[in-house]
Write a protein that holds these residues in place. Structure first.
Motif: not given
Lengths: 315, 305
Positions: B51-52, B295-296, B288, A118, B292, B48, A120-127
């Motif tokens: 990073i955060l 970006y991704v 981000v 769940p 998003q 995560t 995943k889009k956001f987590v990959s953006a963070v990573l």
């Protein structure tokens, strides 16, 4: 070229004539390759050739006179200056430690991202976020967080019982360079993740299904399908990241400068100091050219032996 | 996702190919699934957080009162929230000038690098030009020249033509750092966009230029986004080129500016350093959060080339 949402009151015939004109071969060349060619010549080729020329001279920043000294600068740094060789060793150590960390962490994160979960889009953006964070800002933040009197990192380690007392991480000549390399990995592992993740997504899923039917377990699937597919991209990323880290300047300069007892004086910092603290621009140019030749030779050998580019294709 | 074994695990054989029953298989299917998922989620949560947390710590510290910034181990939440550092930063320091300089330079670099790399990548793959491979290799080869040290000949050259302390001088210098890689990306990208589409557009009556504008450009969008992100990251985060080519305090960018203004004089002004860093962190965070998708997508397209 860009659709701006309205059209100028130009008749169709004149527009067609314009497109016709722009479509001629020499116009297409002038429109597409010429800008990048001019930029390349002006900002890359010319300064580099200038540096090659300057390396045969004695130049001081506030003196317009160039004195011809032939290969003296090169001879000096290759044979009479042990600091240059030490700095080269430190550069290599920094690059090796950095690339090892980046490839290990980066590949592991890419493998995690290849699962579905769940958000995943956001987590990959963070990573991928660290890639956008200015290295200098990372340096300021780390300087704050790893400060030896009030830094959160130090006190957390003390509270967890890992450290007995706080320590100045960047003040120990034996480890300063490696601490900086580790800190730097917080940002640059993302480079590996991006490239490995993209490659992982292009591996056909049938390969895994077939392997599973043949009875291969998770480790065997990883070893026989994932790893061979990643070979090319890993070789390429090691080359690019290696060159990048060999020339890394900003984070080291901000966190330690040339370090306690010169322990982080890598080649580019040495050349920077020669250029702007000793104002010997000719000497600095000679070091630049030497580094260029060393890295260029290394990279070309690597490139022709391993041919990483051959295997990197989007499918 | 093929690596995700949850869905097809039920169909997998209990024995491995040697006829052994692995310990793992003694667990019930849903227990296995739970365990596997937990390991995955813990791994994801850990990276995560790694990073955060530092980013969060820096942002929160920027609104702490100074006494709390320079003492041992305060809690994650500040005792009192203060905007003092930000007001000093914006009304009583040179920071707004640094910020303006950075924005101008970033916009310039993104525009210049993206345009040049896109057009160049198209030209190198579609138009028959003598020595084009040699040229492309030559551009990539300059990647092996140390960037900091590229700034030394630039410094000499720029001072001869009066481009030290100018926006254009810094924009060109940063573009020089982005150009080899971004041209290479676009070159590879256009190699992977089939030329047949443009050919069929031309057969349907489009001119060469229209085929480029209406067919090739829209298809190159992921590549263009990747290059734009790369250029943004380099320009917004640049320290090295600005350090050497901008010597007038009014021409410093945020990174060199924070260092020059708040680290100087023996006493580090941590409140201002943190507030300035927080402002520098905002565009990447906004990027981000709101962009998003691009970006991704752009980042993974960048790697796939």
């Amino acid at each position: 070229m860009i659709d701006v949402g309205f059209s100028l009151p130009v008749s169709r015939e004149r527009k067609d004539a314009l497109y016709e004109f722009l479509s001629q071969r020499y116009m297409m060349i002038a429109l597409t390759v010429l800008p990048v060619f001019l930029l390349f010549t002006l900002i890359l080729a010319f300064p580099i050739l200038w540096a090659v020329g300057a390396s045969f001279h004695d130049i001081h920043a506030f003196d317009p006179e160039w004195t011809w000294v032939g290969v003296e600068n090169y001879v000096h740094y290759l044979f009479a200056d042990s600091v240059f060789w030490e700095s080269l060793g430190l550069s290599a150590a920094f690059a090796v430690v950095s690339v090892t960390l980046h490839v290990t962490i980066g590949t592991a994160v890419a493998l995690l991202l290849n699962y579905t979960f769940p958000y995943k889009k956001f987590v990959s953006a963070v990573l991928f976020l660290p890639f956008l964070i200015p290295t200098a800002i990372l340096g300021f933040g780390v300087g704050y967080m790893m400060n030896s009197t009030f830094g959160i990192v130090n006190w957390t380690l003390v509270d967890l019982g890992i450290l007995e007392t706080t320590r100045p991480w960047f003040g120990n000549p034996d480890t300063a360079l490696y601490v900086v390399a580790a800190v730097n990995s917080w940002k640059f592992y993302a480079l590996v993740t991006i490239m490995v993740y993209a490659r992982l997504q292009s591996i056909p899923k049938e390969h895994y299904e077939t392997a599973k039917i043949m009875g291969a377990n998770a480790w065997e699937r990883f070893r026989d399908i994932t790893l061979p597919n990643l070979r090319g991209v890993l070789f390429l990323v090691i080359l690019l990241d290696g060159i990048w880290m060999f020339f890394k300047f900003d984070i080291i300069w901000i966190l330690t400068g040339d370090g306690p007892s010169d322990s982080t004086r890598i080649s580019v910092i040495y050349a920077y100091q020669i250029a702007f603290e000793r104002t010997a621009l000719g000497d600095a140019a000679a070091i630049s050219v030497l580094l260029f030749l060393i890295v260029g030779a290394g990279a070309l050998t690597y490139f022709y032996v391993l041919e990483p580019e051959e295997e990197v294709r989007a499918e | 996702m093929s690596l995700d074994t949850d869905t097809d695990d039920a169909n997998a054989t209990i024995m491995d190919y040697r006829g052994n029953i692995p310990l793992w298989r003694h667990l019930r299917y849903r227990h296995r699934r739970l365990l596997r998922r937990s390991i995955l989620y813990i791994g994801i949560a850990m990276v995560t957080m790694a990073i955060l947390l530092p980013v969060l710590w820096m942002l929160v510290s920027a609104v702490r009162p100074i006494s709390e910034i320079i003492t041992r181990n305060p809690s994650l939440l500040p005792s009192t929230v203060t905007v003092e550092h930000f007001s000093t930063l914006f009304f009583d320091s040179r920071f707004p000038i640094y910020l303006r300089n950075t924005v101008i330079v970033t916009v310039g670099v993104v525009f210049m690098a993206t345009t040049a790399a896109t057009l160049g990548g198209y030209g190198l793959t579609r138009i028959d030009i003598p020595f084009k491979r040699t040229f492309a290799r030559g551009v990539l080869f300059t990647y092996m020249f140390p960037p900091v040290l590229l700034a030394i000949p630039m410094y000499i050259l720029w001072s001869n033509i009066g481009m030290i302390n100018t926006y254009l001088g810094l924009i060109l210098a940063i573009t020089a750092r982005v150009l080899p890689f971004s041209l290479w990306l676009m070159w590879k990208f256009f190699l992977n966009v089939p030329y047949s589409l443009e050919e069929s557009a031309q057969m349907a009556g489009a001119t060469r230029f229209q085929a480029f504008k209406d067919v090739a450009l829209p298809m190159a969008k992921p590549g263009i986004i990747a290059v734009a992100i790369l250029a943004f990251a380099f320009a917004w985060g640049d320290y090295t080129m600005a350090l050497i080519l901008m010597t007038d305090l009014d021409m410093y960018v945020i990174t060199t500016g924070i260092e020059a203004s708040f680290f100087a004089g023996g006493q580090i002004q941590w409140g201002l350093v943190l507030a300035g860093s927080a402002v520098a962190l905002l565009p990447p965070l906004v990027f981000v959060y709101f962009l998003q998708k691009y970006y991704v997508h752009g980042m993974s397209a960048g790697g796939a080339l």
